[in-house]
Design a protein around this motif. Structure first.
Motif, PDB file in Angstrom:
ATOM      1  N   LEU A  80      10.537  -3.827 -14.871  1.00 17.72           N
ATOM      2  CA  LEU A  80       9.525  -4.853 -14.561  1.00 17.72           C
ATOM      3  C   LEU A  80       8.974  -4.671 -13.154  1.00 17.72           C
ATOM      4  O   LEU A  80       7.762  -4.797 -12.927  1.00 17.72           O
ATOM      5  CB  LEU A  80      10.128  -6.261 -14.701  1.00 17.72           C
ATOM      6  CG  LEU A  80      10.205  -6.800 -16.131  1.00 17.72           C
ATOM      7  CD1 LEU A  80      11.084  -8.036 -16.208  1.00 17.72           C
ATOM      8  CD2 LEU A  80       8.804  -7.128 -16.667  1.00 17.72           C
ATOM      9  N   ASN A  81       9.871  -4.367 -12.199  1.00 20.26           N
ATOM     10  CA  ASN A  81       9.367  -4.194 -10.829  1.00 20.26           C
ATOM     11  C   ASN A  81       8.441  -2.981 -10.705  1.00 20.26           C
ATOM     12  O   ASN A  81       7.406  -3.070 -10.035  1.00 20.26           O
ATOM     13  CB  ASN A  81      10.533  -4.133  -9.840  1.00 20.26           C
ATOM     14  CG  ASN A  81      11.081  -5.534  -9.574  1.00 20.26           C
ATOM     15  OD1 ASN A  81      10.329  -6.523  -9.602  1.00 20.26           O
ATOM     16  ND2 ASN A  81      12.372  -5.637  -9.334  1.00 20.26           N
ATOM     17  N   PRO A  82       8.754  -1.849 -11.344  1.00 15.60           N
ATOM     18  CA  PRO A  82       7.766  -0.761 -11.339  1.00 15.60           C
ATOM     19  C   PRO A  82       6.417  -1.189 -11.930  1.00 15.60           C
ATOM     20  O   PRO A  82       5.369  -0.774 -11.427  1.00 15.60           O
ATOM     21  CB  PRO A  82       8.438   0.326 -12.189  1.00 15.60           C
ATOM     22  CG  PRO A  82       9.901   0.091 -11.987  1.00 15.60           C
ATOM     23  CD  PRO A  82      10.066  -1.389 -11.861  1.00 15.60           C
ATOM     24  N   VAL A  83       6.425  -2.018 -12.981  1.00 14.80           N
ATOM     25  CA  VAL A  83       5.135  -2.476 -13.531  1.00 14.80           C
ATOM     26  C   VAL A  83       4.382  -3.270 -12.459  1.00 14.80           C
ATOM     27  O   VAL A  83       3.183  -3.040 -12.221  1.00 14.80           O
ATOM     28  CB  VAL A  83       5.330  -3.380 -14.784  1.00 14.80           C
ATOM     29  CG1 VAL A  83       3.988  -3.959 -15.231  1.00 14.80           C
ATOM     30  CG2 VAL A  83       5.971  -2.599 -15.925  1.00 14.80           C
TER      31      VAL A  83
ATOM     32  N   LEU B  23       0.544  -4.725  -0.816  1.00 16.82           N
ATOM     33  CA  LEU B  23       1.170  -3.393  -0.882  1.00 16.82           C
ATOM     34  C   LEU B  23       2.497  -3.398  -0.137  1.00 16.82           C
ATOM     35  O   LEU B  23       3.470  -2.778  -0.554  1.00 16.82           O
ATOM     36  CB  LEU B  23       0.230  -2.337  -0.292  1.00 16.82           C
ATOM     37  CG  LEU B  23      -1.017  -2.019  -1.123  1.00 16.82           C
ATOM     38  CD1 LEU B  23      -1.819  -0.890  -0.471  1.00 16.82           C
ATOM     39  CD2 LEU B  23      -0.639  -1.638  -2.557  1.00 16.82           C
ATOM     40  N   GLU B  24       2.541  -4.141   0.957  1.00 18.58           N
ATOM     41  CA  GLU B  24       3.770  -4.244   1.741  1.00 18.58           C
ATOM     42  C   GLU B  24       4.894  -4.863   0.888  1.00 18.58           C
ATOM     43  O   GLU B  24       6.026  -4.385   0.875  1.00 18.58           O
ATOM     44  CB  GLU B  24       3.468  -5.129   2.979  1.00 18.58           C
ATOM     45  CG  GLU B  24       4.602  -5.310   3.954  1.00 18.58           C
ATOM     46  CD  GLU B  24       5.093  -3.990   4.564  1.00 18.58           C
ATOM     47  OE1 GLU B  24       4.319  -3.021   4.647  1.00 18.58           O
ATOM     48  OE2 GLU B  24       6.293  -3.951   4.928  1.00 18.58           O
ATOM     49  N   ARG B  25       4.533  -5.906   0.117  1.00 19.51           N
ATOM     50  CA  ARG B  25       5.535  -6.620  -0.701  1.00 19.51           C
ATOM     51  C   ARG B  25       6.109  -5.722  -1.803  1.00 19.51           C
ATOM     52  O   ARG B  25       7.279  -5.849  -2.172  1.00 19.51           O
ATOM     53  CB  ARG B  25       4.864  -7.862  -1.335  1.00 19.51           C
ATOM     54  CG  ARG B  25       5.733  -8.633  -2.301  1.00 19.51           C
ATOM     55  CD  ARG B  25       6.858  -9.363  -1.596  1.00 19.51           C
ATOM     56  NE  ARG B  25       7.598 -10.228  -2.472  1.00 19.51           N
ATOM     57  CZ  ARG B  25       8.853  -9.998  -2.899  1.00 19.51           C
ATOM     58  NH1 ARG B  25       9.480  -8.915  -2.509  1.00 19.51           N
ATOM     59  NH2 ARG B  25       9.462 -10.852  -3.679  1.00 19.51           N
ATOM     60  N   VAL B  26       5.279  -4.837  -2.358  1.00 20.60           N
ATOM     61  CA  VAL B  26       5.750  -4.061  -3.513  1.00 20.60           C
ATOM     62  C   VAL B  26       6.193  -2.640  -3.149  1.00 20.60           C
ATOM     63  O   VAL B  26       6.604  -1.878  -4.015  1.00 20.60           O
ATOM     64  CB  VAL B  26       4.679  -3.997  -4.645  1.00 20.60           C
ATOM     65  CG1 VAL B  26       4.297  -5.396  -5.096  1.00 20.60           C
ATOM     66  CG2 VAL B  26       3.451  -3.193  -4.238  1.00 20.60           C
TER      67      VAL B  26
END
Ligand code: F6P
Length: 345
Positions: free
Chosen positions: A17-20, A55-58
């Motif tokens: 899920l996190n990669p998505v 972008l920083e968060r992910v």
């Protein structure tokens, strides 16, 4: 003005899920959108709870299991004015479109919202791998590898003690996890909901194996198997918010172990792998698949292709209508079952 788009993760979590979320956010940002992540599935969209995904968060979440957004089995059909509240949130928060990552329950809601005019993209998620219209859901690969390792580990202790081990694996409606992990782990018998295999047949197989002194056995059973002998337990099991039987209350693995003990007098132990199959870091395969799904979902929004679900066909990511994904469940095909069965004993 920058357009806002959203993403939510709903239902049982799945590694990937996190990669998505990372793939979606990166592609969407690149295409000039602001991304809102709704918290705990449909609950966040209904209650307007979200976090802005930058972008920083992910940037460091690809390798992490679970979902940074949280998940829940919130069912908009069960909440007063649930769908009205979703439309209200989309309007008030000025969300142009959003992606819903989930299994058949979540995608059923996504389909309904599409029919009501919302701009939704589905992303197929479930460790159970039972979604039609995609060759594979993310989460499945991680879970079968965890389950296969569990079988490898059980084998050494089963061997030392000459025992029968019954391993219950997840798979609510279908036996994909049990079948593939069992096949890869060289189990002595695999029982799945799609094909009948009676307790008597199994006991005969075990008695034969254990005629050889000091032998051991590994039996894998999918949690969704309901033996005719279990019928009266069904009423007590209860259902979740989407009306699915709570299989953890049925405990087919324990039931089967008791029956084997009674009928064969062999030493039996039962193990339920449970949520360990869903926890921890995603496999490389699920990370890459998740990233590809997420990026494609953002692209579909950009192209204005709504009411679609991203889908793996062969090695290509493509998209299909969401209703196709929920029209039919993907069951284990007979040839795979027969292959597994040829290794029984
Ligand atoms: O999401 C699929 C699944 O893992 C099934 O395999 C299992 O039956 C169910 O979720 C368990 O749900 P919960 O986490 O709500 O107990």
């Amino acid at each position: 003005m920058i357009k806002k788009i959203g993403i939510l993760t709903s239902g049982g979590d799945a590694p990937g899920l996190n990669p998505v979320i990372a793939g979606f956010t990166r592609k969407a940002t690149e295409l000039g959108y602001e991304v809102l992540g709704f918290l705990d599935g449909w609950r966040g969209l209904i209650e307007k709870e979200f976090e802005v995904l930058t972008l920083e968060r992910v940037k460091e979440i690809v390798q992490e299991g679970g979902t940074i957004l949280g998940s829940s089995r919130t069912n908009p059909w069960k909440i007063e004015d649930g769908f009205e509240k979703i439309h209200d949130s989309l309007k008030k928060l000025d969300i142009h479109a959003f992606a819903a990552c989930g299994g058949d329950d979540t995608l059923g809601v996504a389909k309904e919202l599409t029919q009501q005019g919302a701009k939704v993209i589905g992303v197929p998620k479930t460790i159970d791998n039972d979604l039609e219209a995609t060759d594979q859901t993310f989460g499945f690969d991680t879970s079968i590898n965890i389950a296969m390792e569990a079988i490898d580990r059980l084998r050494t202790t089963a061997k030392s003690h000459h025992r029968v081990f019954v391993l219950e694996l997840m798979g609510r409606h279908t036996g994909w996890i049990a079948l593939e992990a069992g096949l890869a782990g060289n189990a002595n018998a695999i029982i799945i909901p799609e094909f009948e295999y009676s307790i008597d047949e199994l006991c005969e197989l075990l008695k034969k194996r254990h005629k050889q002194p000091r032998n051991y056995s590994i039996v894998v059973v999918a949690e969704g198997v309901i033996f005719p002998e279990m019928k009266e337990k069904i009423e007590q099991a209860g259902v979740d918010a989407f009306g699915n039987l709570i299989l953890a209350n049925l405990k087919v693995g324990e039931f089967l172990a008791e029956e084997i003990k009674k009928r064969t007098k062999l030493p039996v132990r039962s193990i339920t792998l449970g949520h360990i199959q869903r926890g921890g870091p995603p496999s490389a395969y699920d990370r890459v698949l998740g990233l590809r799904y997420g990026a494609r979902a953002a692209e579909l929004i950009h192209k204005g292709k709504f009411g679609r679900m991203v889908s793996l066909q062969g090695n290509n990511i493509t998209d299909v209508p969401i209703e196709k994904a929920v029209a039919k469940r993907k069951s284990v095909p007979e040839d795979l079952w027969l292959l597994a069965k040829s290794f029984f004993g």
